[in-house]
Design an enzyme around this catalytic site. Structure first.
Site, PDB file in Angstrom:
ATOM      1  N   GLY A 133       0.526  -1.250  -0.198  1.00 25.10           N
ATOM      2  CA  GLY A 133      -0.006  -0.121   0.144  1.00 25.10           C
ATOM      3  C   GLY A 133       0.706   1.547  -0.005  1.00 25.10           C
ATOM      4  O   GLY A 133       0.307   2.115  -0.762  1.00 25.10           O
ATOM      5  N   ASN A 223      -9.456 -13.586   4.120  1.00 26.39           N
ATOM      6  CA  ASN A 223      -9.529 -12.259   3.189  1.00 26.39           C
ATOM      7  C   ASN A 223     -10.917 -11.979   2.564  1.00 26.39           C
ATOM      8  O   ASN A 223     -11.008 -11.073   2.388  1.00 26.39           O
ATOM      9  CB  ASN A 223      -8.332 -12.582   2.389  1.00 26.39           C
ATOM     10  CG  ASN A 223      -7.007 -12.308   2.929  1.00 26.39           C
ATOM     11  OD1 ASN A 223      -6.989 -11.645   4.035  1.00 26.39           O
ATOM     12  ND2 ASN A 223      -5.922 -12.825   2.162  1.00 26.39           N
ATOM     13  N   ASN A 248      -5.202 -11.829  -1.887  1.00 22.13           N
ATOM     14  CA  ASN A 248      -5.524 -13.249  -2.130  1.00 22.13           C
ATOM     15  C   ASN A 248      -6.320 -14.002  -1.266  1.00 22.13           C
ATOM     16  O   ASN A 248      -6.753 -13.734  -0.145  1.00 22.13           O
ATOM     17  CB  ASN A 248      -3.741 -13.744  -1.754  1.00 22.13           C
ATOM     18  CG  ASN A 248      -2.931 -13.100  -2.870  1.00 22.13           C
ATOM     19  OD1 ASN A 248      -3.405 -13.214  -3.923  1.00 22.13           O
ATOM     20  ND2 ASN A 248      -1.869 -12.814  -2.567  1.00 22.13           N
ATOM     21  N   ASP A 278       2.006 -10.322 -13.260  1.00 23.25           N
ATOM     22  CA  ASP A 278       2.532 -11.634 -14.175  1.00 23.25           C
ATOM     23  C   ASP A 278       2.988 -11.141 -15.480  1.00 23.25           C
ATOM     24  O   ASP A 278       3.796 -11.816 -15.969  1.00 23.25           O
ATOM     25  CB  ASP A 278       1.231 -12.407 -14.133  1.00 23.25           C
ATOM     26  CG  ASP A 278       0.747 -13.185 -12.953  1.00 23.25           C
ATOM     27  OD1 ASP A 278       1.557 -13.306 -12.185  1.00 23.25           O
ATOM     28  OD2 ASP A 278      -0.529 -13.317 -12.607  1.00 23.25           O
ATOM     29  N   ARG A 281       6.387  -9.352 -15.001  1.00 21.41           N
ATOM     30  CA  ARG A 281       7.311 -10.489 -14.742  1.00 21.41           C
ATOM     31  C   ARG A 281       7.897 -11.191 -16.220  1.00 21.41           C
ATOM     32  O   ARG A 281       9.016 -11.484 -16.481  1.00 21.41           O
ATOM     33  CB  ARG A 281       7.027 -11.684 -13.864  1.00 21.41           C
ATOM     34  CG  ARG A 281       6.984 -11.076 -12.376  1.00 21.41           C
ATOM     35  CD  ARG A 281       6.357 -11.887 -11.591  1.00 21.41           C
ATOM     36  NE  ARG A 281       6.582 -11.628 -10.163  1.00 21.41           N
ATOM     37  CZ  ARG A 281       5.724 -12.047  -8.917  1.00 21.41           C
ATOM     38  NH1 ARG A 281       4.820 -12.760  -9.169  1.00 21.41           N
ATOM     39  NH2 ARG A 281       6.024 -11.702  -7.806  1.00 21.41           N
ATOM     40  N   HIS A 305      -4.381 -15.994 -11.358  1.00 19.72           N
ATOM     41  CA  HIS A 305      -3.184 -15.296 -10.727  1.00 19.72           C
ATOM     42  C   HIS A 305      -2.311 -15.988  -9.489  1.00 19.72           C
ATOM     43  O   HIS A 305      -2.139 -15.577  -8.483  1.00 19.72           O
ATOM     44  CB  HIS A 305      -3.668 -13.967 -10.147  1.00 19.72           C
ATOM     45  CG  HIS A 305      -2.538 -12.973  -9.607  1.00 19.72           C
ATOM     46  ND1 HIS A 305      -1.646 -12.566 -10.465  1.00 19.72           N
ATOM     47  CD2 HIS A 305      -2.550 -12.458  -8.432  1.00 19.72           C
ATOM     48  CE1 HIS A 305      -0.763 -12.059  -9.708  1.00 19.72           C
ATOM     49  NE2 HIS A 305      -1.337 -11.781  -8.520  1.00 19.72           N
TER      50      HIS A 305
END
Length: 433
Positions: A133, A223, A248, A278, A281, A305
């Site tokens: 954050g 989460n 996640n 992703d 990378r 993901h």
């Protein structure tokens, strides 16, 4: 004007004075294929780059070909004069055409009102005082399209969100930064009215990291509750905002939150899973193998993901498709396991926070550009019908209202076709969670 965060280094050093004729032209941005005037082009980049760099980039863009408006008008007038009286339209069709033009003008004006001007967006980062954050908040504060930035977090965060806001408030940018805090156990819907009202984009790098011994289902339960509280508050105070979720497990959280929006009568496509890292990378790793600048590489990454659901489509990029076939499988695995590599490199004391913040800001920048009417394309995990799964990561075009179009996957080679079946089988179970 491009989804990349930076200009190529060669353009930043270039010198290219412009003539009046150059400035009168319309030139095509290679990223979105749209033609812009010099005034529009320079207005967008002023404040981000030096004047010489903007001029150099303008020179690299292709000139929009075709007749000018004046030439077109002259040709129409000449044609009408040659035909004489026969060219004169009858009164009734003329009136009808005028009425039709008026309707079109009204529709165009209505659409124009829905497009925000540059530099007038309100953005909120929920979880803005955490490891992802804080750098994400900084990058969004640097974005010239952000007028107001809200940093929200819980009272148990690494530092108080008001402190993050005070720190970012010293940057040489026009954005006003405010901090908002909430005590643990309280509900966002009861505390975030001021924070969220008027937001155009809400980025959510929130939630607990997966701890040793914690199952994926355990992580989802914790989460999902955190995400639900924030999403319900957004549904009430900023229902038209785009929500970029970095919570996640993304493969399960996004479907759950999108269905929540759908039940409330809101657009489930406002819920966007941030899978940009992703792509970042894949581009970087391909650049290292091919000794090329990753700014010129754009590998679509589809599926999900996490782990095997991450599928880089190397065959669809002009540089990546040149990588020898015997290296593709290992490279594919490298992209899948990149997050674990970072955790191991940090000796288990952290995860991919800085690169995730960079990727989140890249997506955020594209969303804001889209809201201005300048369409941008990024890979993202959203509600989709391009496969037999209800949610899937693929190229997504962002426009004036957020997700404008979910683009098809495109052609796959033999390796990618085989991997696709593996991706769908794993992703199906994670969506159904």
């Amino acid at each position: 004007f491009g989804s990349r965060a930076f200009f190529p280094a060669t353009l930043l050093e270039a010198r290219s004075p412009l003539s009046v004729a150059d400035m009168a032209e319309r030139r095509i941005d290679p990223e979105d294929g749209v033609a812009y005037t010099w005034e529009e082009f320079s207005a967008f980049y002023t404040g981000q780059y030096k004047k010489k760099a903007i001029e150099a980039y303008w020179e690299e863009c292709e000139v929009k070909r075709g007749r000018t408006r004046a030439a077109a008008k002259a040709k129409v007038k000449a044609k009408a004069e040659a035909k004489g009286k026969k060219a004169e339209p009858k009164a009734a069709p003329k009136a009808k055409a005028k009425a039709k033009a008026k309707v079109k003008a009204k529709a165009k004006a209505k659409d124009a009102k829905e497009v925000k001007s540059a530099g007038n967006f309100k953005v909120c980062v929920c979880g803005g005082a955490g490891g992802i954050g804080q750098p994400l908040s900084m990058l969004m504060a640097l974005d010239p399209n952000v007028k107001e930035l809200c940093v929200f977090d819980l009272s148990v965060a690494m530092v108080p969100p008001a402190g993050v806001a005070a720190d970012l408030g010293h940057l040489e940018r026009k954005s006003e930064v405010k901090g908002y805090v909430m005590e643990v156990g309280q509900k966002p819907i009861d505390n975030l009215q001021e924070c969220l009202t008027g937001c155009d984009l809400v980025l959510v790098p929130a939630g607990m990291p997966r701890k040793p011994g914690m199952s994926r289902d355990d992580l989802f339960k914790v989460n999902a509750d955190i995400a639900k509280g924030i999403v319900e508050a957004c549904a009430k105070f900023c229902p038209d905002a785009v929500l970029g979720l970095v919570v996640n497990p993304v493969n399960s959280i996004v479907p759950a939150m999108a269905e929540l929006y759908k039940k409330k009568g809101l657009d489930p496509l406002k819920i966007v899973g941030v899978t940009t890292l992703d792509v970042v990378r894949a581009n970087k790793f391909c650049g290292e193998i091919m000794n090329k600048n990753p700014n010129y590489i754009n590998v679509p990454v589809v599926g999900g993901h996490a782990g095997t659901t991450i599928l880089p489509l190397f065959s669809q990029d002009k540089v990546a498709k040149l990588i020898p076939a015997d290296k593709i499988e290992d490279l594919d695995k490298h992209v899948q396991d990149a997050g674990t590599d970072v955790v191991n490199a940090k000796s288990g004391k952290g995860s991919a926070t800085l690169s995730m913040a960079y990727a989140g800001a890249r997506l955020g920048k594209s969303v804001l550009a889209g809201l201005m009417g300048k369409k941008r394309t990024e890979c993202a995990y959203v509600k989709s019908d391009i496969t037999d799964l209800p949610y899937f990561a693929s190229k997504v075009q962002f426009g004036e209202k957020g997700v404008a179009k979910v683009l098809p996957i495109g052609e796959l080679n033999e390796h990618e076709t085989k991997r696709m079946e593996e991706v769908k089988a794993q992703l199906k179970g994670e969506i159904e969670t």
